[in-house]
Write a protein that holds these residues in place. Structure first.
Motif, PDB file in Angstrom:
ATOM      1  N   LEU A 199       0.552  -1.322  -0.400  1.00 23.51           N
ATOM      2  CA  LEU A 199       0.092  -0.089   0.464  1.00 23.51           C
ATOM      3  C   LEU A 199       1.448   1.522   0.089  1.00 23.51           C
ATOM      4  CD1 LEU A 199      -2.645   1.228   0.642  1.00 23.51           C
ATOM      5  CD2 LEU A 199      -2.121   1.201   2.710  1.00 23.51           C
ATOM      6  N   VAL A 200       2.255   0.875   0.683  1.00 25.77           N
ATOM      7  CA  VAL A 200       2.467   2.430   1.485  1.00 25.77           C
ATOM      8  C   VAL A 200       3.844   2.755   0.169  1.00 25.77           C
ATOM      9  CG1 VAL A 200       3.800   3.709   3.116  1.00 25.77           C
ATOM     10  CG2 VAL A 200       2.272   2.334   3.428  1.00 25.77           C
ATOM     11  N   VAL A 201       4.324   1.410  -0.651  1.00 23.96           N
ATOM     12  CA  VAL A 201       5.586   2.059  -1.103  1.00 23.96           C
ATOM     13  C   VAL A 201       5.384   2.399  -2.429  1.00 23.96           C
ATOM     14  CG1 VAL A 201       7.178   0.675  -3.050  1.00 23.96           C
ATOM     15  CG2 VAL A 201       6.809   0.154  -0.484  1.00 23.96           C
ATOM     16  N   PRO A 202       4.106   2.460  -3.127  1.00 14.18           N
ATOM     17  CA  PRO A 202       3.857   3.253  -4.356  1.00 14.18           C
ATOM     18  C   PRO A 202       3.436   3.955  -4.103  1.00 14.18           C
ATOM     19  CG  PRO A 202       2.593   0.525  -4.432  1.00 14.18           C
ATOM     20  CD  PRO A 202       3.523   0.905  -2.702  1.00 14.18           C
ATOM     21  N   ILE A 203       2.893   4.838  -3.488  1.00 14.28           N
ATOM     22  CA  ILE A 203       2.641   6.555  -3.059  1.00 14.28           C
ATOM     23  C   ILE A 203       4.092   7.222  -2.666  1.00 14.28           C
ATOM     24  CG2 ILE A 203       1.439   8.044  -0.795  1.00 14.28           C
ATOM     25  CD1 ILE A 203      -0.690   5.706  -0.394  1.00 14.28           C
ATOM     26  N   VAL A 204       4.512   6.361  -2.014  1.00 13.01           N
ATOM     27  CA  VAL A 204       5.934   7.151  -1.591  1.00 13.01           C
ATOM     28  C   VAL A 204       7.015   7.245  -2.150  1.00 13.01           C
ATOM     29  CG1 VAL A 204       8.835   6.225  -0.431  1.00 13.01           C
ATOM     30  CG2 VAL A 204       6.250   5.778   0.832  1.00 13.01           C
ATOM     31  N   ILE A 205       7.245   5.798  -3.771  1.00  5.57           N
ATOM     32  CA  ILE A 205       7.808   6.062  -4.400  1.00  5.57           C
ATOM     33  C   ILE A 205       7.593   7.445  -5.881  1.00  5.57           C
ATOM     34  CG2 ILE A 205       8.905   3.907  -4.577  1.00  5.57           C
ATOM     35  CD1 ILE A 205       7.095   3.240  -6.657  1.00  5.57           C
ATOM     36  N   VAL A 206       6.396   7.348  -5.684  1.00  2.85           N
ATOM     37  CA  VAL A 206       5.916   8.654  -6.859  1.00  2.85           C
ATOM     38  C   VAL A 206       5.256   9.881  -6.172  1.00  2.85           C
ATOM     39  CG1 VAL A 206       4.985   6.691  -8.319  1.00  2.85           C
ATOM     40  CG2 VAL A 206       3.150   7.677  -6.915  1.00  2.85           C
ATOM     41  N   ALA A 207       5.982  10.140  -5.000  1.00  2.00           N
ATOM     42  CA  ALA A 207       5.276  11.154  -4.532  1.00  2.00           C
ATOM     43  C   ALA A 207       6.058  12.266  -4.998  1.00  2.00           C
ATOM     44  CB  ALA A 207       5.862  11.244  -2.823  1.00  2.00           C
ATOM     45  N   GLY A 208       5.742  13.685  -5.009  1.00  3.32           N
ATOM     46  CA  GLY A 208       6.395  13.797  -5.232  1.00  3.32           C
ATOM     47  C   GLY A 208       6.031  14.246  -6.871  1.00  3.32           C
ATOM     48  N   ALA A 209       7.564  14.373  -7.896  1.00  8.22           N
ATOM     49  CA  ALA A 209       7.277  13.937  -9.378  1.00  8.22           C
ATOM     50  C   ALA A 209       8.404  13.528  -9.822  1.00  8.22           C
ATOM     51  CB  ALA A 209       7.824  15.456  -9.872  1.00  8.22           C
ATOM     52  N   GLY A 210       7.454  12.534 -10.693  1.00  8.17           N
ATOM     53  CA  GLY A 210       8.453  11.251 -11.804  1.00  8.17           C
ATOM     54  C   GLY A 210       8.840  10.188 -10.876  1.00  8.17           C
ATOM     55  N   LEU A 211       9.273   9.509 -10.867  1.00 10.00           N
ATOM     56  CA  LEU A 211       9.438   7.809 -10.412  1.00 10.00           C
ATOM     57  C   LEU A 211      10.841   7.457  -9.712  1.00 10.00           C
ATOM     58  CD1 LEU A 211       7.556   5.142  -9.735  1.00 10.00           C
ATOM     59  CD2 LEU A 211       8.607   4.001 -12.366  1.00 10.00           C
ATOM     60  N   ALA A 212      10.531   7.567  -8.512  1.00 13.11           N
ATOM     61  CA  ALA A 212      11.969   7.344  -7.497  1.00 13.11           C
ATOM     62  C   ALA A 212      11.903   5.922  -6.398  1.00 13.11           C
ATOM     63  CB  ALA A 212      12.490   8.391  -6.525  1.00 13.11           C
ATOM     64  N   LEU A 213      12.597   4.943  -7.326  1.00 11.02           N
ATOM     65  CA  LEU A 213      12.073   3.646  -6.720  1.00 11.02           C
ATOM     66  C   LEU A 213      13.416   2.955  -5.690  1.00 11.02           C
ATOM     67  CD1 LEU A 213      11.894   1.226  -9.758  1.00 11.02           C
ATOM     68  CD2 LEU A 213      10.581   1.424  -8.044  1.00 11.02           C
ATOM     69  N   ASN A 214      14.132   4.142  -5.446  1.00 10.93           N
ATOM     70  CA  ASN A 214      15.004   4.129  -4.403  1.00 10.93           C
ATOM     71  C   ASN A 214      14.509   4.486  -2.980  1.00 10.93           C
ATOM     72  OD1 ASN A 214      15.194   7.098  -5.814  1.00 10.93           O
ATOM     73  ND2 ASN A 214      16.956   7.236  -3.906  1.00 10.93           N
ATOM     74  N   ARG A 215      13.531   5.274  -3.074  1.00 10.66           N
ATOM     75  CA  ARG A 215      12.320   5.549  -2.197  1.00 10.66           C
ATOM     76  C   ARG A 215      12.230   4.136  -1.339  1.00 10.66           C
ATOM     77  NH1 ARG A 215       9.096  10.274  -3.853  1.00 10.66           N
ATOM     78  NH2 ARG A 215      11.214  12.620  -4.419  1.00 10.66           N
ATOM     79  N   SER A 216      11.667   3.263  -2.086  1.00  9.23           N
ATOM     80  CA  SER A 216      11.733   1.995  -1.234  1.00  9.23           C
ATOM     81  C   SER A 216      12.221   1.256  -0.481  1.00  9.23           C
ATOM     82  CB  SER A 216      10.947   0.956  -2.820  1.00  9.23           C
ATOM     83  OG  SER A 216      12.375   0.774  -2.749  1.00  9.23           O
ATOM     84  N   GLY A 217      13.918   1.774  -0.506  1.00 11.98           N
ATOM     85  CA  GLY A 217      14.514   0.737  -0.032  1.00 11.98           C
ATOM     86  C   GLY A 217      14.594   2.067   1.724  1.00 11.98           C
ATOM     87  N   LEU A 218      14.784   3.827   1.455  1.00 14.84           N
ATOM     88  CA  LEU A 218      14.943   4.034   2.297  1.00 14.84           C
ATOM     89  C   LEU A 218      14.081   4.783   2.962  1.00 14.84           C
ATOM     90  CD1 LEU A 218      16.663   6.945  -0.126  1.00 14.84           C
ATOM     91  CD2 LEU A 218      18.162   5.465   0.815  1.00 14.84           C
ATOM     92  N   MET A 219      13.025   4.070   2.682  1.00 14.99           N
ATOM     93  CA  MET A 219      11.976   4.948   3.741  1.00 14.99           C
ATOM     94  C   MET A 219      12.034   3.808   5.043  1.00 14.99           C
ATOM     95  SD  MET A 219       9.018   3.079   1.651  1.00 14.99           S
ATOM     96  CE  MET A 219       7.303   3.341   3.037  1.00 14.99           C
ATOM     97  N   TRP A 220      12.727   2.807   5.142  1.00 16.14           N
ATOM     98  CA  TRP A 220      12.637   1.700   5.975  1.00 16.14           C
ATOM     99  C   TRP A 220      14.160   1.772   7.005  1.00 16.14           C
ATOM    100  CZ3 TRP A 220       7.904  -0.566   6.404  1.00 16.14           C
ATOM    101  CH2 TRP A 220       7.142  -1.041   5.141  1.00 16.14           C
ATOM    102  N   LEU A 221      14.927   2.764   6.798  1.00 17.10           N
ATOM    103  CA  LEU A 221      15.791   2.718   7.404  1.00 17.10           C
ATOM    104  C   LEU A 221      15.966   2.857   8.830  1.00 17.10           C
ATOM    105  CD1 LEU A 221      18.236   3.896   4.742  1.00 17.10           C
ATOM    106  CD2 LEU A 221      17.487   1.750   5.598  1.00 17.10           C
ATOM    107  N   PRO A 222      15.174   4.041   9.537  1.00 10.61           N
ATOM    108  CA  PRO A 222      14.513   4.816  10.309  1.00 10.61           C
ATOM    109  C   PRO A 222      14.023   4.315  11.013  1.00 10.61           C
ATOM    110  CG  PRO A 222      13.835   6.076   8.384  1.00 10.61           C
ATOM    111  CD  PRO A 222      14.391   4.969   8.307  1.00 10.61           C
ATOM    112  N   LEU A 223      12.945   3.069  10.467  1.00  8.25           N
ATOM    113  CA  LEU A 223      12.176   2.087  10.838  1.00  8.25           C
ATOM    114  C   LEU A 223      12.682   1.072  12.022  1.00  8.25           C
ATOM    115  CD1 LEU A 223       9.328   2.852   9.034  1.00  8.25           C
ATOM    116  CD2 LEU A 223       9.185   3.748  11.198  1.00  8.25           C
ATOM    117  N   ILE A 224      13.861   0.648  11.272  1.00 15.57           N
ATOM    118  CA  ILE A 224      14.304  -0.945  11.706  1.00 15.57           C
ATOM    119  C   ILE A 224      15.651  -0.266  12.940  1.00 15.57           C
ATOM    120  CG2 ILE A 224      16.775  -2.225  10.651  1.00 15.57           C
ATOM    121  CD1 ILE A 224      15.414  -1.589   8.367  1.00 15.57           C
TER     122      ILE A 224
END
Length: 455
Positions: A199-224
């Motif tokens: 649910l969340v990853v598709p929203i995060v990777i297109v937030a703002g402009a364009g497609l940023a697939l690297n965010r699908s990994g970065l978003m979990w680092l602080p939670l880990i």
């Protein structure tokens, strides 16, 4: 302190009448005396300590599942990001984390008695930094050769290993009468990670402009990092969580271990396999439908259903709940086949949601069967029964998780050879019928060794 020394300390306290207190005079964050079956102990301090360990475990396991299933949703957007892998290769990227995760579950089970539940939860959470950082980097490298990308995807399997160690650890904290619900809640918290990531990853990777697939990994680092700190600060280790390799060998010699492991392929293997493949199934079968709008629903309803399966099994018996679940799963498959022939996406989605709910319920009921079966078949030694049941949990979780590899590969082979998902669905339906027969024959048939008991 060695395990033998810890057991000697327990024996000394038992002789002096100290059993029933939660204390760790020699090692910080270790509890040497733990008896949840003692009603006074459980009501006094046991329940509070168990809950204090349950919630950090759920959060760490939730992140483990999220990382484990990251590739299930990332692959859907990889062609748009410039990656030129074909459909078969994309299914491989979905399946490989499940293969690695299933293989890691046995050593992860042994890690709890070796290092302690609190210590291993902390370490296993920090290991999630490897696949997430790798994903974040390689999603910016669209010319990465497939073999290297497959290796990166495989590292996500460390998230799948978390389930076995978490379930083994929590199984020692709770009494028999509450174990089904506790394990169901713990597992559901992890299973929910599949829905959240889809649910969340598709929203995060297109937030703002364009497609940023690297965010699908970065978003979990602080939670880990947060999960590791929470586990280190709040959890405790149990000296009595002393399942060993020898105990696992003893459990592996019991036919019921393999019967339940086989059933778990049909329950959890279906949940994690369908969950991993569902976004890509929608994209390849119904190209006009956006997977991100619907794919998360399957894992969501399956995760929510799991603790209810455990609770229902506590009341009426896990075998009956499991048998009924396989009936519903078979009907869900038949409905999915008709919906594909009719080209109806709403019917296809509804059919799979039924499959996810039934598999979630069966996950909880099948796991609830484990302590009940070992309690009844090892009635002369309750302590050994608990240890071997915990070992069986690790074995079953590992065997069942291979379904997460087999299901996506089954769909890939069906599509490649027949141009349709339907042959694979027929195979899955036949497997559910076989699981139903095995459950009935071993635990419910009249005159069977356990038929008089509420397994």
């Amino acid at each position: 302190m060695t395990l033998e020394a810890g057991q000697a300390a327990v024996a000394t306290r038992e002789a002096s009448g100290a059993v029933g207190t939660v204390e760790a005079p020699r090692r910080a964050r270790w509890i040497d005396v733990w008896d949840p079956e003692d009603a006074t102990f459980w009501a006094g301090k046991g329940r509070a300590v168990a809950r204090r360990n349950l919630w950090p475990s759920i959060f760490a396991e939730f992140l483990g599942f999220s990382v484990w299933q990251l590739w299930s949703i990332v692959v859907v957007s990889m062609p748009k990001a410039g990656f030129s892998y074909d459909t078969n290769q994309l299914f491989w990227l979905v399946a490989l984390p499940s293969l690695v995760g299933a293989t890691l579950r046995l050593p992860y089970t042994f890690a709890v008695p070796r290092f302690g539940g609190r210590n291993w939860t902390t370490v296993s959470a920090l290991l999630l930094l490897i696949p997430t950082a790798g994903l974040a980097y390689f999603m910016t490298q669209p010319h990465t050769p497939f073999w290297l990308m497959a290796l990166v995807a495989g590292t996500a399997g460390v998230g799948g290993g978390n389930f076995a160690s978490s379930m083994t650890n929590i199984s020692f904290f709770y009494p028999e009468k509450e174990k089904g619900f506790a394990l169901g809640v713990n597992a559901a918290g992890g299973n929910l990670g599949v829905a959240v990531v889809q649910l969340v990853v598709p929203i995060v990777i297109v937030a703002g402009a364009g497609l940023a697939l690297n965010r699908s990994g970065l978003m979990w680092l602080p939670l880990i990092v947060l999960a590791a700190v929470w586990a280190w600060k709040a959890m405790t280790n149990l000296s009595v969580a002393n399942s060993s390799f020898r105990t696992s060998i003893a459990a592996a010699k019991r036919p019921h271990t393999w019967v339940i492991s086989f059933l778990y392929i049909g329950t959890f293997g279906s949940f994690i396999g369908f969950g991993a493949a569902f976004p890509l199934l929608i994209k390849t079968t119904f190209p006009d439908v956006t997977p991100a709008h619907y794919a998360f629903l399957g894992a969501l309803v399956g995760s929510i259903a799991r603790p209810f399966g455990g609770r229902l099994a506590d009341r009426v018996g896990g075998a009956w709940v499991t048998v009924c679940s396989f009936v519903v799963m078979g009907l869900g498959i038949v409905s999915a086949i008709f919906s594909l022939k009719a080209g109806s996406f709403p019917a296809f989605l509804a059919s799979f949601l039924v499959l996810f709910v039934a598999s979630g319920i069966a996950n909880g009921s099948t796991y609830r069967m484990i302590p009940a079966v070992f309690r009844l078949t090892t009635a002369d030694d309750p302590g050994r029964a608990r240890r071997e049941a915990a070992a069986c949990i690790g074995i079953a979780s590992a065997v069942g998780a291979y379904g997460g590899f087999l299901v996506p590969r089954g769909f890939a082979m069906s599509t490649s050879h027949f141009g349709s998902l339907i042959p694979a669905l027929y195979v899955f339906c036949g497997f559910y019928v076989l699981c139903l027969v095995v459950t009935y024959f071993c635990y419910l048939r009249k005159g069977g060794p356990l038929s008089q008991e509420r397994v």
